[in-house]
Design an enzyme around this catalytic site. Sequence first.
Site, PDB file in Angstrom:
ATOM      1  N   GLU A 163       0.785  -1.229   0.000  1.00 20.35           N
ATOM      2  CA  GLU A 163       0.000   0.000   0.000  1.00 20.35           C
ATOM      3  C   GLU A 163       0.822   1.286   0.000  1.00 20.35           C
ATOM      4  OE1 GLU A 163      -3.299  -0.060  -0.387  1.00 20.35           O
ATOM      5  OE2 GLU A 163      -3.107  -2.248  -0.501  1.00 20.35           O
ATOM      6  N   SER A 441     -53.639 -20.808  38.816  1.00 17.71           N
ATOM      7  CA  SER A 441     -53.303 -21.512  40.058  1.00 17.71           C
ATOM      8  C   SER A 441     -51.853 -21.359  40.486  1.00 17.71           C
ATOM      9  CB  SER A 441     -53.632 -23.009  39.905  1.00 17.71           C
ATOM     10  OG  SER A 441     -55.017 -23.192  39.836  1.00 17.71           O
TER      11      SER A 441
END
Length: 773
Positions: A163, A441
């Site tokens: 690069e 319940s």
Amino acid sequence: MVFTVVGFLFFSYLGYLDYNVREQFEGKRWAIPARVYASPLELYAGYALTADKFEALLTMLNYRQDAKLSADGTYFKDGLQVRVKTRDFAFWDQHQPSMLMQLSFIETGIEKIIDLTKAEEIAIIRMDPVQIGSFYPTIKEDRILIKLEEAPDLLVKGLLASEDRDFYQHYGVSMRGIARALWTNVRAGGMVQGGSTITQQLVKNFYLSNERRLSRKIKEALMALILEYRYSKKEILEAYLNEIYLGQNGANAVHGFGLASEFYFGSPLKDLPLEQLASLVALVRGPSEYDPRRFPERAVQRRDLVLDEMAVEGYITAEVAAAAKAKALNVIPRPQRSSNLYPGFLDLVKRQLRQDYDEKDLTSQGLRIFTTLDTQVQNTLESTVAAKLKELDKLPHANNLETAVIVTRRDSGEVTALSSGRENLAGGFNRALDALRPIGSLIKPAVYLTALEYPKKYTITTRVSDSTMVVKGQNGTDWIPKNYDHRQHGRVALHTALAKSYNLATVRIGMDIGVGRTAKTLRNMGVTRDLNLYPSLLLGASSLTPIEVTQMYQTLAGDGFSTPIKSIRAVVDTAGKQLQSYPLTVRQAVDPAATYIVNTMMQEVMHEGTGRTAYDVFPKDYGLVGKTGTTNDAKDSWFAGYTGDYLAVVWVGRDDNKPIGLTGSTGALPLWISLMQQISTQAVTLNPPDNVKLLWVEPSSGLLTRKGCGHSKQYPYIAGSEPTAYSSCGQKVFDEDKSWFSDIFEDEPDSEGAAPSNTQPNDNKPKPSESTP
């Protein structure tokens, strides 16, 4: 004059660019998402984990097969032996270095663990935890920050060769680099080399958009010059290593080589071999074009070009480059680094975190959040939900079913698994936290617990009338509760009334003690929601969410001590400092003696009552504790219960509140049984408090007897409330003609058991309800 104006504008513009460069570069450069981890798995000899399940865990952790174990995060499986090189990992409470170990398995689990370096057996070892998600900022970028000295030397050299060969010579823009790239591209007949320097690439990624305009290129060059003037090459290169865009993981952008290393190869950057480092460098030129998963041939060509450039620059020899080019890419499948791997659980984590942190801190400070989730339990839960709902959907009226399940550790209240619905999707309705449904319940243990806190009035064998009763409202409206089977059962023992889930007996007890006292018990058990003091509260007409039910039952599982439900163990910042810990907190919430008796009654629910089908698969001595719940017209199916190691609450129903034709026993309970059968390894052992006596009693009469005498059973009593008379089968007889029982509903409750006036039904419209088992 014109030149003066132009010069003034130019230098003003430079000043503006300089300000922008310095403000971001010197400030907080990146919003780092928080990383969320599951609970780490602790391995030891005897742990019930098979070799196949351990390999599945390694797959989740993105470990890769490597017979040589050449890097951290590798393993090799050979039959019932697995050799592993673990990763170095910083936990919230200690740093654990990488370790080379061998695990030997037998059919039931781990036989032994050997430290291969020291040639000695390991007592216990933590695996690094699975990352289950991240909390992202608005711009969904992810990265793992690294320092320049942590970057492999060959990575930096590969970048320079490919690069920016003149990086250490230029001042941000390289005319030599531009000329060389132009000539190379002409010779190659295509674009093989770029002219932008590393500094320019950093500017483009850090400050600018991707638009292709001359003005943007001029701005890029000027900002690169400013960056080089203001900062050192080391600072620029380090920022580049962390900023460069290298791929896409779904909606989340992958930035920096630290994260890319794990995303593509499942290993920390420091452990990558040359060929993989070159593959990462190859991505700089075009993460989409050279994606090694989508375009492996292109990726290999670009990687090999990077290796050749490294050889030309003298960073590696031609022989080393050739050897690296001969290697395969070895890219892992797309890793599970999703922000919503377990979205229902992550929703709970985020809600609990918001009590201590702002949203901005959660999504930008790079926090590491260690949670209580057990991925093995969670995965088992999700597969069980899918399988069981598929079965239930085949039953009449049971279609379009949804569910919510929460699993906690019985001893700590830590959430180990959570299912928010059939699909468990991110952003969907979290039924486990938000589905407000009547609990039926499931409320009954609280009613009986309240009664047993008055032992002069109620004991486990006190007989109560399960017969029709009328509850009058203040406006003259009558409420007439009914049993699920529409029958009356006469005078029954307290434990039988709960085991069989008799509504009439429950309402009599609750009205005698007081609705307000039952509501107070619920608050003590952890229910913070306001409750209407209607008589129908006694049969579960009030609505709670599954997480609230879990908190309630966690108190029962904790023997009367309340432990807050939690999903987080610790929060650590980027420097490794622990910011927040979530220690175990316990407080006595209700009477432990009364809680112990209720728990034994719920064991009877599982052996002889509405939960008895559980013992079709569990050993008879497993001691299961639980309660079923069903609401009017069978719209909601509930089950809450625990084993020695886990508590789980299950709800099954429909989002549109239509009947599903399932009771707690036929809907939620089968799912609970299937789940617990797979995850539980500990039976329940209930230890009576010091003030509880275990006595042998003749069930039919309630009189004392001795073991083995007739149908005698052992029952617990709070000291001072136990029966004193003996049956004819016992060694003593006290007044055989005198009944031990009195009609508890003919007399007013004594001052200890009387309900305060403001807790009696006071609404002009009592809510009718028929709670079912």
